[in-house]
Design a protein around this motif. Structure first.
Motif, short mmCIF file in Angstrom:
data_model
loop_
_atom_site.label_atom_id
_atom_site.label_comp_id
_atom_site.label_asym_id
_atom_site.label_seq_id
_atom_site.Cartn_x
_atom_site.Cartn_y
_atom_site.Cartn_z
N ILE A 182 31.59 35.77 42.39
CA ILE A 182 32.11 34.89 41.34
C ILE A 182 33.61 34.69 41.49
O ILE A 182 34.13 33.57 41.43
N LEU A 183 34.34 35.79 41.72
CA LEU A 183 35.79 35.67 41.87
C LEU A 183 36.13 34.88 43.13
O LEU A 183 37.08 34.09 43.14
N ALA B 20 53.47 24.65 43.74
CA ALA B 20 52.10 24.16 43.70
C ALA B 20 51.51 24.54 42.35
O ALA B 20 51.66 25.67 41.89
N PRO B 21 50.85 23.58 41.69
CA PRO B 21 50.25 23.93 40.39
C PRO B 21 49.05 24.85 40.59
O PRO B 21 48.32 24.72 41.56
N VAL B 22 48.90 25.78 39.66
CA VAL B 22 47.77 26.70 39.74
C VAL B 22 46.70 26.22 38.78
O VAL B 22 46.94 26.04 37.59
N SER B 23 45.51 26.02 39.31
CA SER B 23 44.44 25.48 38.47
C SER B 23 43.98 26.54 37.47
O SER B 23 44.19 27.73 37.67
N SER B 24 43.33 26.07 36.41
CA SER B 24 42.94 27.00 35.36
C SER B 24 41.87 27.96 35.86
O SER B 24 41.80 29.12 35.43
N ALA C 135 42.06 31.97 35.60
CA ALA C 135 41.03 32.80 34.99
C ALA C 135 40.60 33.91 35.96
O ALA C 135 40.37 35.06 35.56
N THR C 136 40.50 33.56 37.27
CA THR C 136 40.11 34.57 38.27
C THR C 136 41.10 35.72 38.28
O THR C 136 40.71 36.90 38.22
N VAL C 137 42.39 35.37 38.37
CA VAL C 137 43.42 36.41 38.43
C VAL C 137 43.41 37.23 37.15
O VAL C 137 43.47 38.48 37.19
N MET D 170 40.98 37.77 35.06
CA MET D 170 39.80 38.64 34.94
C MET D 170 39.97 39.88 35.81
O MET D 170 39.71 41.01 35.36
N ALA D 171 40.41 39.67 37.06
CA ALA D 171 40.58 40.82 37.94
C ALA D 171 41.61 41.79 37.36
O ALA D 171 41.39 43.00 37.30
N MET D 172 42.73 41.23 36.88
CA MET D 172 43.78 42.09 36.34
C MET D 172 43.29 42.84 35.10
O MET D 172 43.54 44.03 34.94
N GLY D 173 42.59 42.11 34.23
CA GLY D 173 42.09 42.73 33.02
C GLY D 173 41.20 43.92 33.31
O GLY D 173 41.37 45.00 32.71
N PHE D 174 40.28 43.77 34.25
CA PHE D 174 39.37 44.87 34.54
C PHE D 174 40.07 46.03 35.21
O PHE D 174 39.73 47.19 34.98
N ILE D 175 41.09 45.73 36.04
CA ILE D 175 41.81 46.84 36.68
C ILE D 175 42.49 47.69 35.63
O ILE D 175 42.43 48.93 35.67
N LEU D 176 43.14 47.02 34.66
CA LEU D 176 43.82 47.80 33.62
C LEU D 176 42.81 48.50 32.74
O LEU D 176 43.00 49.66 32.34
N LEU D 177 41.69 47.82 32.45
CA LEU D 177 40.67 48.41 31.58
C LEU D 177 40.10 49.69 32.22
O LEU D 177 40.01 50.74 31.57
N ILE D 178 39.72 49.57 33.52
CA ILE D 178 39.17 50.75 34.20
C ILE D 178 40.24 51.82 34.34
O ILE D 178 39.96 53.02 34.24
N GLY D 179 41.49 51.39 34.54
CA GLY D 179 42.56 52.37 34.71
C GLY D 179 42.83 53.15 33.44
O GLY D 179 43.16 54.34 33.48
#
Lengths: 177, 515
Positions: free
Chosen positions: B94-95, B470-474, B478-480, B482-491
Motif C-alpha cells: 500500500i505504501l 516540486a509539489p508533493v501530492s496529497s 499521506a504515505t509519509v 502514515m509511516a511516521m505515525g506508526f513508527i512513533l506509535l510502535i516506538g
C-alpha cells in the motif's frame, strides 16, 4: 520391438552427428529437432510416455525456439570465424570418448547388459505407493492424477505465474502509444 | 504430500492470496477503455490492497489462537504467523503504491499493469509464507520475483531502470536455480516436499548424508541471494538505485520479509533437528555477521541516498538473520545449554523478534524512500545527500519525517527501530551468543554516522539558491504521515505490537498440523 529400437537409435545417432558436423547453425538446430524426436521415441519404447511428451514439448518445442532465437539474434547462420583446429577436434573426441566410457560403466554397474523388451503394460509399479494408481496403468495417467490431486495447488499457482510472465512480457515489450 | 485433496472450503482458506490474484486480474481491465491509462486502475488496485488488508485483519481477529486452518492436503496453512507477514506485505504494498501514485505520473508512465504486478507479487509473498510444501513456497517465490523483475525495469526509457531489471533478472534466475537445486536434493534425501514429512524423515533418521547437507547449503545460498545477505548481495545496490523508487521500497521490505518468512518456515518446521541445525546455524551466523559489517561499512562511502539505503538494508538483513540464529541455536551448542529447562521460550522469542523487526523495518524503510520520492523535481533526481541540504528550512515537516525514519533506522529510543533492535539483540543474548549482539551494536553506531550525514545536510546546511520546489501530492503526504505515525506509535507503545508478534510466533509450529 528390437527393430524399432534400432531404427530409432540409428536416427538419433545419425542426426546427432549431423548436428555437430553441419557448418550452418540453423541446419544444426533442425537436425537437433530430429534427434529430440528420435529420443522421444526411445522413451516411449521404455514405457515412459510422460517423459516422451515432455521431451517433445519442452525440448523440441520450447528450447528449440530459444536456440533459433539466439542464432538469429546474433546472426550465426554462417560461422566463418570458427577455426577447425586439430587441437579442438581431438579435445572434442576425447571428451566424447570419456562420456561414452562413463555411460557404459554406469550401465555395467547397474547390471544392464542387454536391451530387453518391456513386459506388457510398461514397468512394474515399484514407484507407486500404496493406494496410488499403479504405474502399470501408464505413467502419463499417474502424473496427471497426482498433478490434479496432491499437487493441485502448485498446479494452479503455475497458471498464475504464467499469467504474470505474459503480462510482464507485454509491459516490457510494447511500443509507446 | 498426504491426502485427498480438494474441498471447496479450501478456497476460503486461500482467501487473502486469492483475493489479491482476482483483484490483480480485474485491475488489468479498465485500461482497455479508460481515457487516461491508470486513471481508474491505479486507485482500484490501492482499493483492493486496502480491502485485503481489512480481510486479513478480520481473519486474524476471528482466528483460533490454538489452531489454524489448512487447505489442499496440508500444503497451505493460514495461521497467525502467515497472517502477521501478510499484514507486513500489504502495508508495504500500500505504501509503495502511495509512492508510485506520486512518481509515475511525473514519468508519464502511469498504467494499470504496474499496480496489478504489485498485487501479483504480494499474492506470491503470501503463498511463500503460508506454504507448508517446498513446491508451494517455491512457486510463491517465483510469482513474487517474476513480478519484481518486470517492475524494476518498468521505466523503459531509463537506462538505469533497464540495467537494474537485467541484473536482477540474471542473478535472480541464477539464485532461483540454486534454490531449486537445494530443494530437489532435500526432496531426494527425504522423499517428500512436504515440510512436516521432511521433519519426520529427519526424526526417523532416514535422511542425512552429504547430498542432503549440500541441499541445505544450497538452500541457504539461494535464500541468501533473495534477501541480499553478504556475500550474495552484489546485485542489490544497482537494482535498488535503478528501480522506480516505489518498487525499491517494496522489494527491499516486503520482498525480504517474504524470503525470511519462507526461511523460517522451512528451517523451523522442515529442517528442525540437531544434526541439520549443525549445518545451517553456523552458515546463518556467518551471513548475519558479514552482512552487518560489510553492509554498514560500505554504506559509509555512498553519496546517493538510494544506494546508501540499499547498503543499509543489507546491514538490516544481517540484524534480522541474528533472529534466525537465535531460533536455531536452541538446537546447537550454546542455545541448547542456555535453554535447558525453558522449553520453547527462546524459539518463540526469536521468531517474535523477527516478526516485529519485519514490521518496523517496513514502515521505516518505505517511509525513507517516500521522502526521497518527495524530493524528486523536474531537474533533480533528489537522490543525492546534497539534495537534502536545507530541507529543514524549505519543508520542515518533510525534514522532520526523514529525521524520524533515519533515527528509527539507526535504532534510537522512542522510535520503532529501537524496539526492533532491542528484541533481536535480546534474542541472541538469550541464546548465549553475546558476541554477535556486540557486532550488531557496534555496527548500529557505524550506521548512525551515515544516517546522521543526511540529518546534518537537512538541518545545518543552507538550501541552494533558486531551487525548484516540486509539489508533493496529497497521496505521498499521506504515505509519509502514515509511516511516521506508526513508527512513533510502535516506538512509544510497543506492547500491543509485541503481543501480536508473539502470537504470530506461537503459530509457526502448531501441533494441530505438525503431528
Amino acid at each position: 520391438m528390437p527393430l524399432i529400437f534400432y531404427m530409432l537409435a540409428l536416427v538419433a545417432v545419425v542426426s546427432a552427428l549431423m548436428v555437430v558436423t553441419r557448418p550452418n547453425a540453423v541446419h544444426s538446430a533442425m537436425w537437433l529437432v530430429l534427434t529430440f524426436f528420435a529420443v522421444a521415441g526411445l522413451y516411449i519404447l521404455q514405457g515412459a510416455e510422460y517423459i516422451a511428451a515432455v521431451q517433445v514439448l519442452v525440448y523440441a518445442g520450447g528450447i528449440m525456439v530459444l536456440f533459433l532465437f539466439v542464432i538469429m539474434l546474433v546472426n550465426l547462420e554462417q560461422v566463418d570465424g570458427f577455426v577447425r583446429s586439430r587441437m579442438r577436434l581431438s579435445g572434442a573426441v576425447v571428451l566424447a570418448g570419456l562420456m561414452l566410457v562413463s555411460v557404459g560403466a554406469a550401465f555395467r554397474l547397474a547390471g544392464v547388459t542387454q536391451v530387453v523388451p518391456l513386459p506388457d503394460g510398461g514397468l512394474p509399479g515399484s514407484l507407486a505407493g500404496p493406494g496410488e494408481p499403479s504405474l502399470a496403468a501408464g505413467n502419463l495417467e499417474v502424473v496427471g492424477t497426482i498433478l490434479l490431486t496432491s499437487y493441485l495447488l502448485p498446479f494452479e499457482l503455475v497458471s498464475v505465474v504464467l499469467l504474470v510472465a505474459v503480462v510482464g512480457a507485454i509491459v516490457l515489450a510494447r511500443r509507446e502509444a | 504430500m498426504p491426502g485427498p485433496v480438494f474441498q471447496p472450503a479450501d478456497l476460503l482458506t486461500l482467501g487473502p492470496g486469492l483475493a489479491l490474484i482476482i483483484g490483480a486480474i480485474l485491475v488489468l481491465i479498465p485500461d482497455l477503455w479508460a481515457r487516461r491509462r491508470g486513471a481508474v486502475s491505479a486507485p482500484l488496485a490501492l482499493l483492493f490492497a486496502v480491502a485485503t488488508l481489512a480481510l486479513v485483519v478480520g481473519i486474524w481477529v476471528r482466528s483460533d489462537p490454538g489452531a489454524a486452518p489448512t487447505a489442499f492436503g496440508g500444503s497451505f496453512v493460514l495461521d497467525r504467523f502467515a497472517l502477521f507477514f501478510d499484514v507486513v506485505f500489504l502495508i508495504s504494498a500500500i505504501l509503495a503504491m502511495g509512492i508510485s501514485l506520486h512518481l509515475l505520473p511525473q514519468d508519464d508512465a502511469q498504467t494499470g499493469e504496474y499496480y496489478a504486478l504489485i498485487l501479483f507479487a504480494t499474492a506470491g509473498m503470501m503463498f511463500m509464507t503460508s506454504g507448508l510444501d517446498l513446491l508451494v513456497i517455491w512457486l510463491g517465490l517465483e510469482l513474487m520475483t517474476l513480478s519484481s523483475y518486470v517492475l524494476c525495469g518498468y521505466l523503459r526509457t531509463s537506462r538505469r531502470s533497464s540495467e537494474a531489471a537485467l541484473k536482477y533478472f540474471l542473478l535472480g534466475a541464477f539464485s532461483t536455480g540454486i534454490l531449486l537445486y537445494g530443494m530437489s536434493l532435500i526432496y531426494g534425501a527425504t522423499g517428500s516436499t512436504y515440510l512436516p514429512a521432511i521433519r519426520g524423515a529427519l526424526d526417523a533418521g532416514t535422511a542425512g548424508g552429504g547430498l542432503f547437507s549440500l541441499g541445505v547449503v544450497l538452500l541457504i545460498a539461494g535464500f541468501g541471494f533473495k534477501v541480499a545477505a553478504v556475500p550474495f548481495h552484489q546485485w542489490a545496490p544497482d537494482v535498488y538505485e535503478g528501480a522506480p523508487t516505489g518498487i525499491t521500497a517494496f522489494i527491499s521490505t516486503a520482498g525480504k520479509a517474504a524470503a525470511l518468512a519462507a526461511m523460517l518456515r522451512i528451517f523451523a518446521v522442515g529442517l528442525w533437528g540437531s544434526q541439520v541445525a549443525a549445518v545451517w546455524v553456523p552458515l546463518v551466523v556467518v551471513l548475519a555477521a558479514a552482512s552487518m559489517i560489510l553492509g554498514n561499512v560500505t554504506a559509509l562511502l555512498q553519496t546517493n541516498v538510494k544506494r546508501m539505503l540499499a547498503y543499509s538494508s543489507i546491514g538490516h538483513v544481517g540484524y534480522i538473520l541474528m533472529g534466525l540464529v537465535a531460533v536455531g541455536s536452541q538446537l546447537t551448542g550454546s542455545g541448547a545449554r542456555a535453554m535447558a529447562g525453558r522449553g520453547d521460550d527462546l524459539f518463540r522469542f526469536g521468531v517474535a523478534s523477527i516478526l516485529i523487526y519485519a514490521l518496523v523495518y517496513t514502515f521505516t524503510n518505505v517511509g525513507a524512500f517516500a521522502v526521497v520520492a518527495a524530493l524528486r523535481g523536474r531537474a533533480l533526481a533528489g537522490e543525492n545527500v546534497e539534495d537534502f541540504a536545507g530541507l529543514a528550512h524549505r519543508r520542515p515537516l518533510l525534514a522532520l519525517a526523514m529525521l524520524v525514519f533515519l533515527l528509527s533506522l539507526a535504532g534510537i529510543p522512542a522510535t520503532a527501530g529501537f524496539i526492533g533492535k532491542w528484541y533481536l539483540f535480546g534474542a541472541v543474548i538469550r541464546a548465549d551468543m553475546a558476541w554477535l549482539a556486540v557486532i550488531g551494536v557496534v555496527m548500529s553506531v557505524v550506521s548512525a554516522y551515515y544516517y546522521l550525514r543526511v540529518v546534518v545536510a537537512m538541518y545545518m546546511r543552507p538550501a541552494p539558491e533558486g531551487e525548484e520546489q516540486a509539489p508533493v501530492s496529497s497521496v505521498l503526504t499521506a504515505t509519509v504521515a502514515m509511516a511516521m505515525g506508526f513508527i512513533l506509535l510502535i516506538g512509544v507503545f510497543p506492547q500491543p505490537f509485541l503481543d501480536l508478534a508473539s502470537q504470530g510466533a506461537a503459530h509457526l509450529r502448531l501441533p494441530s498440523w505438525l503431528g
